[in-house]
Enzyme design. Structure first.
Site, PDB file in Angstrom:
ATOM      1  N   ILE A 109       0.778  -0.960  -0.246  1.00  0.00           N
ATOM      2  CA  ILE A 109       0.024   0.243  -0.222  1.00  0.00           C
ATOM      3  C   ILE A 109       1.430   1.241  -0.504  1.00  0.00           C
ATOM      4  O   ILE A 109       0.725   2.497  -0.750  1.00  0.00           O
ATOM      5  CB  ILE A 109      -0.638  -0.435   1.206  1.00  0.00           C
ATOM      6  CG1 ILE A 109      -1.695   1.014   0.633  1.00  0.00           C
ATOM      7  CG2 ILE A 109      -0.452  -0.054   2.594  1.00  0.00           C
ATOM      8  CD1 ILE A 109      -3.301   1.053   1.689  1.00  0.00           C
ATOM      9  N   GLY A 133       3.509  -4.196  10.662  1.00  0.00           N
ATOM     10  CA  GLY A 133       2.179  -4.796   9.500  1.00  0.00           C
ATOM     11  C   GLY A 133       2.024  -3.386   8.718  1.00  0.00           C
ATOM     12  O   GLY A 133       3.354  -2.534   8.828  1.00  0.00           O
ATOM     13  N   VAL A 134       1.250  -3.178   8.247  1.00  0.00           N
ATOM     14  CA  VAL A 134       0.825  -2.074   7.473  1.00  0.00           C
ATOM     15  C   VAL A 134       0.759  -0.868   8.358  1.00  0.00           C
ATOM     16  O   VAL A 134       1.601  -0.048   7.770  1.00  0.00           O
ATOM     17  CB  VAL A 134      -0.136  -1.966   6.386  1.00  0.00           C
ATOM     18  CG1 VAL A 134      -1.337  -1.893   7.489  1.00  0.00           C
ATOM     19  CG2 VAL A 134      -0.187  -1.336   5.438  1.00  0.00           C
ATOM     20  N   ASP A 135       0.962  -1.130   9.341  1.00  0.00           N
ATOM     21  CA  ASP A 135       1.042   0.189  10.507  1.00  0.00           C
ATOM     22  C   ASP A 135       2.612   0.296  10.369  1.00  0.00           C
ATOM     23  O   ASP A 135       3.270   2.232   9.986  1.00  0.00           O
ATOM     24  CB  ASP A 135       1.266   0.158  11.852  1.00  0.00           C
ATOM     25  CG  ASP A 135       1.025   1.110  12.362  1.00  0.00           C
ATOM     26  OD1 ASP A 135       1.084   2.244  11.833  1.00  0.00           O
ATOM     27  OD2 ASP A 135       0.181   1.251  13.354  1.00  0.00           O
ATOM     28  N   SER A 183      -8.003  -5.393  10.002  1.00  0.00           N
ATOM     29  CA  SER A 183      -8.039  -6.220  11.222  1.00  0.00           C
ATOM     30  C   SER A 183      -7.820  -7.610  11.086  1.00  0.00           C
ATOM     31  O   SER A 183      -7.741  -7.905  11.585  1.00  0.00           O
ATOM     32  CB  SER A 183      -9.059  -6.263  11.863  1.00  0.00           C
ATOM     33  OG  SER A 183      -9.674  -5.118  12.947  1.00  0.00           O
TER      34      SER A 183
HETATM   35  N1  AR6 Z   1       0.703  -2.783   2.276  1.00  0.00           N
HETATM   36  C1  AR6 Z   1      -0.475  -3.989   2.001  1.00  0.00           C
HETATM   37  N2  AR6 Z   1      -1.260  -4.247   3.463  1.00  0.00           N
HETATM   38  C2  AR6 Z   1      -0.183  -5.526   4.204  1.00  0.00           C
HETATM   39  C3  AR6 Z   1       1.331  -4.043   4.141  1.00  0.00           C
HETATM   40  C4  AR6 Z   1       1.407  -3.027   2.748  1.00  0.00           C
HETATM   41  N3  AR6 Z   1       3.316  -3.348   3.190  1.00  0.00           N
HETATM   42  N4  AR6 Z   1       1.973  -5.095   5.172  1.00  0.00           N
HETATM   43  C5  AR6 Z   1       1.489  -5.620   5.960  1.00  0.00           C
HETATM   44  N5  AR6 Z   1      -0.533  -5.820   4.410  1.00  0.00           N
HETATM   45  P1  AR6 Z   1      -2.311  -5.538  10.396  1.00  0.00           P
HETATM   46  P2  AR6 Z   1      -3.847  -5.541  11.858  1.00  0.00           P
HETATM   47  C6  AR6 Z   1      -1.152  -6.059   5.835  1.00  0.00           C
HETATM   48  O1  AR6 Z   1      -1.237  -6.785  11.137  1.00  0.00           O
HETATM   49  O2  AR6 Z   1      -4.315  -6.415  11.574  1.00  0.00           O
HETATM   50  C7  AR6 Z   1       0.051  -3.153  13.991  1.00  0.00           C
HETATM   51  O3  AR6 Z   1       0.831  -3.332  14.354  1.00  0.00           O
HETATM   52  C8  AR6 Z   1      -1.807  -7.348   6.378  1.00  0.00           C
HETATM   53  O4  AR6 Z   1      -0.526  -8.682   5.791  1.00  0.00           O
HETATM   54  O5  AR6 Z   1      -0.632  -4.848   9.130  1.00  0.00           O
HETATM   55  O6  AR6 Z   1      -5.434  -4.234  11.557  1.00  0.00           O
HETATM   56  C9  AR6 Z   1      -0.373  -1.572  14.351  1.00  0.00           C
HETATM   57  O7  AR6 Z   1       0.060  -1.104  14.966  1.00  0.00           O
HETATM   58  C10 AR6 Z   1      -2.801  -8.011   6.491  1.00  0.00           C
HETATM   59  O8  AR6 Z   1      -3.319  -8.676   5.429  1.00  0.00           O
HETATM   60  O9  AR6 Z   1      -3.057  -4.757  10.338  1.00  0.00           O
HETATM   61  C11 AR6 Z   1      -2.080  -2.214  14.862  1.00  0.00           C
HETATM   62  O10 AR6 Z   1      -1.453  -3.113  16.594  1.00  0.00           O
HETATM   63  C12 AR6 Z   1      -3.667  -6.762   6.554  1.00  0.00           C
HETATM   64  O11 AR6 Z   1      -2.269  -5.744   6.452  1.00  0.00           O
HETATM   65  C13 AR6 Z   1      -2.001  -4.195  14.709  1.00  0.00           C
HETATM   66  O12 AR6 Z   1      -1.004  -4.271  13.870  1.00  0.00           O
HETATM   67  C14 AR6 Z   1      -3.565  -6.191   8.043  1.00  0.00           C
HETATM   68  O13 AR6 Z   1      -2.706  -6.172   9.125  1.00  0.00           O
HETATM   69  C15 AR6 Z   1      -2.975  -3.536  14.045  1.00  0.00           C
HETATM   70  O14 AR6 Z   1      -3.751  -4.767  13.084  1.00  0.00           O
END
Ligand code: AR6
Length: 176
Positions: free
Chosen positions: A12, A33-35, A118
């Protein structure tokens, strides 16, 4: 409506859209993760700004600039942590999408990209989450003409396949 929805596999942080959505946590101070990816790509000014926002309740959204990202804006939303399904998780996730659309229309933008909120660290079942994401999007597009493109950025083929299948289900259930 269908032509405004795009499902892609990728990162993203590379999307050339007006705003990308961040799946953040209540602190808005970054994480994994994405954050984590968004904070790394945007650079340290993003954290400097999100420190001033005072956090964000689950289901709501807050806006910052995009700094070094191609996107001008980041809409930070906080999805629910999956607790088995009886803790209002589905409504809270729907509320994330609705509040992101509201933030996008308030900004007057035309294009937005979402991650699968999520469904990573927060453990929300992917198919159920995709159904909520796409149903809220279809409902929004039925009454609002402001957004021209809504991109779902799927990180990996499994997420991509589930979103594509779910989009067909949602569209046929709405009769489009
Ligand atoms: N681009 C697009 N999607 C992504 C990327 C990227 N670069 N990286 C990961 N994903 P998550 P949550 C996907 O865990 O479940 C964080 O620590 C990933 O594969 O990022 O909402 C925050 O600070 C998955 O499909 O978010 C919170 O503490 C999706 O993004 C917590 O994680 C969401 O995974 C939030 O958890």
């Amino acid at each position: 409506m269908r032509e405004k929805i795009e499902i892609v596999q990728g990162d993203i942080t590379k999307q050339k859209v007006d705003a990308i959505v961040n799946a953040a946590n209540n602190s808005l101070l970054g994480g994994g993760g994405v954050d984590g990816a968004i904070h790394r790509a945007a650079g340290p000014d993003l954290l400097r700004e999100t420190r001033t926002l005072g956090g964000c309740p689950t289901g709501e959204a807050r806006v910052s600039k995009g700094y070094r990202l191609p996107a001008k804006w980041v809409i930070h939303t906080v999805g629910p942590i999956w607790q088995g399904g009886n803790s209002n998780e589905e409504e809270l996730l729907a509320s994330c999408y609705r509040n992101c659309f509201k933030a996008a229309t308030d900004l007057g933008i035309k294009t937005i990209a979402f991650p699968s909120i999520s469904t990573g660290a927060y453990g929300f079942p992917l198919k159920r989450a995709a159904k909520i994401a796409l149903r809220e999007t279809a409902t929004f597009l039925e009454t609002n003409q402001d957004l021209e493109k809504i991109v779902f950025v799927c990180f990996g083929k499994e997420v991509f396949d589930v979103y594509n299948q779910t989009l067909e289900d949602v569209i046929s259930s709405l009769g489009h």
